[in-house]
Design an enzyme around this catalytic site. Structure first.
Site, mmCIF file in Angstrom:
data_model
loop_
_atom_site.group_PDB
_atom_site.id
_atom_site.type_symbol
_atom_site.label_atom_id
_atom_site.label_comp_id
_atom_site.label_asym_id
_atom_site.label_seq_id
_atom_site.Cartn_x
_atom_site.Cartn_y
_atom_site.Cartn_z
ATOM 1 N N PHE A 123 0.861 -1.188 0.000
ATOM 2 C CA PHE A 123 0.000 0.000 0.000
ATOM 3 C C PHE A 123 0.893 1.233 0.000
ATOM 4 O O PHE A 123 1.741 1.398 0.874
ATOM 5 C CB PHE A 123 -0.941 0.024 1.211
ATOM 6 N N ASP A 209 9.312 2.617 1.730
ATOM 7 C CA ASP A 209 8.139 3.366 2.181
ATOM 8 C C ASP A 209 7.987 3.104 3.675
ATOM 9 O O ASP A 209 7.501 2.053 4.097
ATOM 10 C CB ASP A 209 6.910 2.896 1.387
ATOM 11 N N LYS A 238 2.591 9.951 8.392
ATOM 12 C CA LYS A 238 1.887 9.493 9.594
ATOM 13 C C LYS A 238 2.407 10.051 10.923
ATOM 14 O O LYS A 238 1.990 11.101 11.354
ATOM 15 C CB LYS A 238 1.880 7.961 9.610
HETATM 16 N N1 PLP Z 1 2.398 4.195 2.480
HETATM 17 C C1 PLP Z 1 2.069 3.365 3.471
HETATM 18 C C2 PLP Z 1 2.999 2.242 3.831
HETATM 19 C C3 PLP Z 1 0.879 3.531 4.183
HETATM 20 O O1 PLP Z 1 0.556 2.699 5.165
HETATM 21 C C4 PLP Z 1 0.031 4.610 3.819
HETATM 22 C C5 PLP Z 1 -1.251 4.817 4.506
HETATM 23 O O2 PLP Z 1 -1.788 3.950 5.141
HETATM 24 C C6 PLP Z 1 0.412 5.450 2.765
HETATM 25 C C7 PLP Z 1 1.607 5.226 2.128
HETATM 26 C C8 PLP Z 1 -0.448 6.599 2.353
HETATM 27 O O3 PLP Z 1 -0.363 7.595 3.290
HETATM 28 P P1 PLP Z 1 -1.439 8.799 3.308
HETATM 29 O O4 PLP Z 1 -2.755 8.180 3.685
HETATM 30 O O5 PLP Z 1 -0.907 9.748 4.329
HETATM 31 O O6 PLP Z 1 -1.465 9.372 1.954
#
Ligand code: PLP
Length: 387
Positions: A123, A209, A238
């Site tokens: 994700f 990520d 986050k």
């Molecule tokens: N990358 C990862 C690993 C995530 O868990 C998330 C959100 O859950 C995102 C990116 C996307 O982040 P945002 O919701 O702040 O755009």
């Protein structure tokens, strides 16, 4: 719009790992706003920093120097070993920046149709490029045409990766060092190292990520630090400012020099308010060495769950690292979220069958025990009712 299906509760205040609804009923928060509220709710230092900054200046513009942003960048660089930072407002935006770096990197190497390797069940966000990178057909459904330039392989599959070695269009590998939304999938030792080696051989960028795993949650400042590697690019969001929107994309080496004036930007990205909140978070993390606390409390939780639930029929796996835990069941179990809510406990279910816990690192040992007891009881009862 109807893109969320909120639970029948709303919270008006909180402290530590506790949230209070409008009637003053207390809930124990084992989700922390999905890995955001690392220092819990209404943390006094974060609160004071935000209030003080709001009384000075909230926003100027990236047209001008923002010393707080530069200070925050220095801190992130010191803890990660990367070299430069660009700020945005969310995880998706941080990943967009990383994807753009990979494209620039490709064009510098005269690769006109670059491809980024990404993982099944990953994700990376909900913008068109990050959604295209995300390894979830469900999340992508209805949004064709997706952005081209991504190839998906199974997580943990070194062979699938090395099978791509003869392709000359691969310019990056993007990976979560522990998959969050995909079900708290901890990589087998050596997987991240294999990606690092592959990227070195291919002159490709290794992008980690750390939007969900970063900022001490897994027992290290960043989850890639569990293996002896350094990525070329890392993304954060986050927990970085404990709930004030911010995202960051860090890079080193050639990747750190790719953006030039005009190639990327964000109106709010790294503004004084968000940067100040981020600095307050880092001050607390450093002073209280919360990465160690995350490791200790996480171990407590994992052991507690293993003691209570291992071997129980219907429990497939119990896993995690630090304060990022998953209990995988053999049945779909989304209803556990509501059952937990009835017991004044906030948890989440992801990937259909995985109870996910992302508690604040400031949780007390007694609260950790309460989470273990309540979740174990709920899961046991749920499985009994299923059988
Ligand atoms: N990358 C990862 C690993 C995530 O868990 C998330 C959100 O859950 C995102 C990116 C996307 O982040 P945002 O919701 O702040 O755009």
């Amino acid at each position: 719009m109807s893109n969320y299906a909120p639970l029948p509760v709303s919270f008006v205040s909180g402290h530590g790992a506790t949230l209070l609804d409008e009637k003053g009923v207390e809930y124990l928060d084992a989700l922390g706003g999905i890995a955001v509220c690392l220092l819990g709710h209404a943390h006094p230092e974060v609160q004071a920093a935000i209030a003080d900054q709001a009384a000075r200046v909230i926003h100027t513009s990236n047209l001008y120097h923002i010393p707080l942003q530069e200070k925050l960048a220095d801190k992130l660089i010191a803890h990660s070993g990367l070299e430069k930072v660009v700020f945005g407002n969310s995880g998706a935006e941080a990943n967009e920046a990383a994807i753009k770096l990979a494209r620039l990197h490709a064009h510098h190497r005269s690769i006109s149709a670059p491809v980024i390797v990404v993982m099944n069940n990953s994700f990376h966000g909900r913008t068109m490029a990050t959604l295209s990178a995300t390894g979830s057909v469900k999340a992508q459904k209805g949004f064709d045409p997706l952005v081209p330039g991504f190839v998906h392989i199974p997580y943990n599959d070194i062979e699938a990766l090395t099978n791509l070695a003869n392709r000359h269009d691969i310019v990056a590998v993007m990976v979560e060092p522990i998959q969050g939304e995909g079900g708290i999938n901890v990589p087998t030792p050596g997987f991240l190292k294999a990606i690092r080696d592959f990227c070195d051989q291919q002159q490709a960028l290794m992008i980690v990520d750390e939007v969900q795993t970063g900022m001490c949650r897994t027992g290290k400042w960043f989850a890639f630090q569990h293996e002896d590697i350094l990525p070329d690019v890392m993304t954060l969001a986050k927990a970085l400012a404990n709930g004030v929107p911010i995202g960051a994309c860090l890079a080193r080496g050639d990747a750190a020099g790719l953006f030039q004036p005009g190639s990327h930007g964000s109106t709010f990205g790294g503004n004084p308010l968000a940067a100040r909140a981020g600095l307050a978070v880092i001050d607390v993390l450093e002073r209280e060495q919360l990465e160690q606390r995350a490791a200790e409390l996480g171990e407590m939780m994992l052991n507690g769950f293993r003691q209570n639930l291992s071997g129980l029929e219907g429990v497939a796996d119990i896993r995690g690292r630090g304060m990022m835990l998953g209990i995988e069941l053999e049945h779909e179990c989304a209803e556990l979220v509501n059952l937990a809510l009835d017991h004044h406990l906030l948890i989440n279910v992801t990937a259909g069958k995985v109870v996910r816990l992302l508690p604040p690192l400031v949780m007390t040992a007694a609260e950790v025990e309460t989470v273990v007891t309540r979740v174990s009881e709920l899961v046991t009862k749920f499985l009994q009712d299923k059988s």
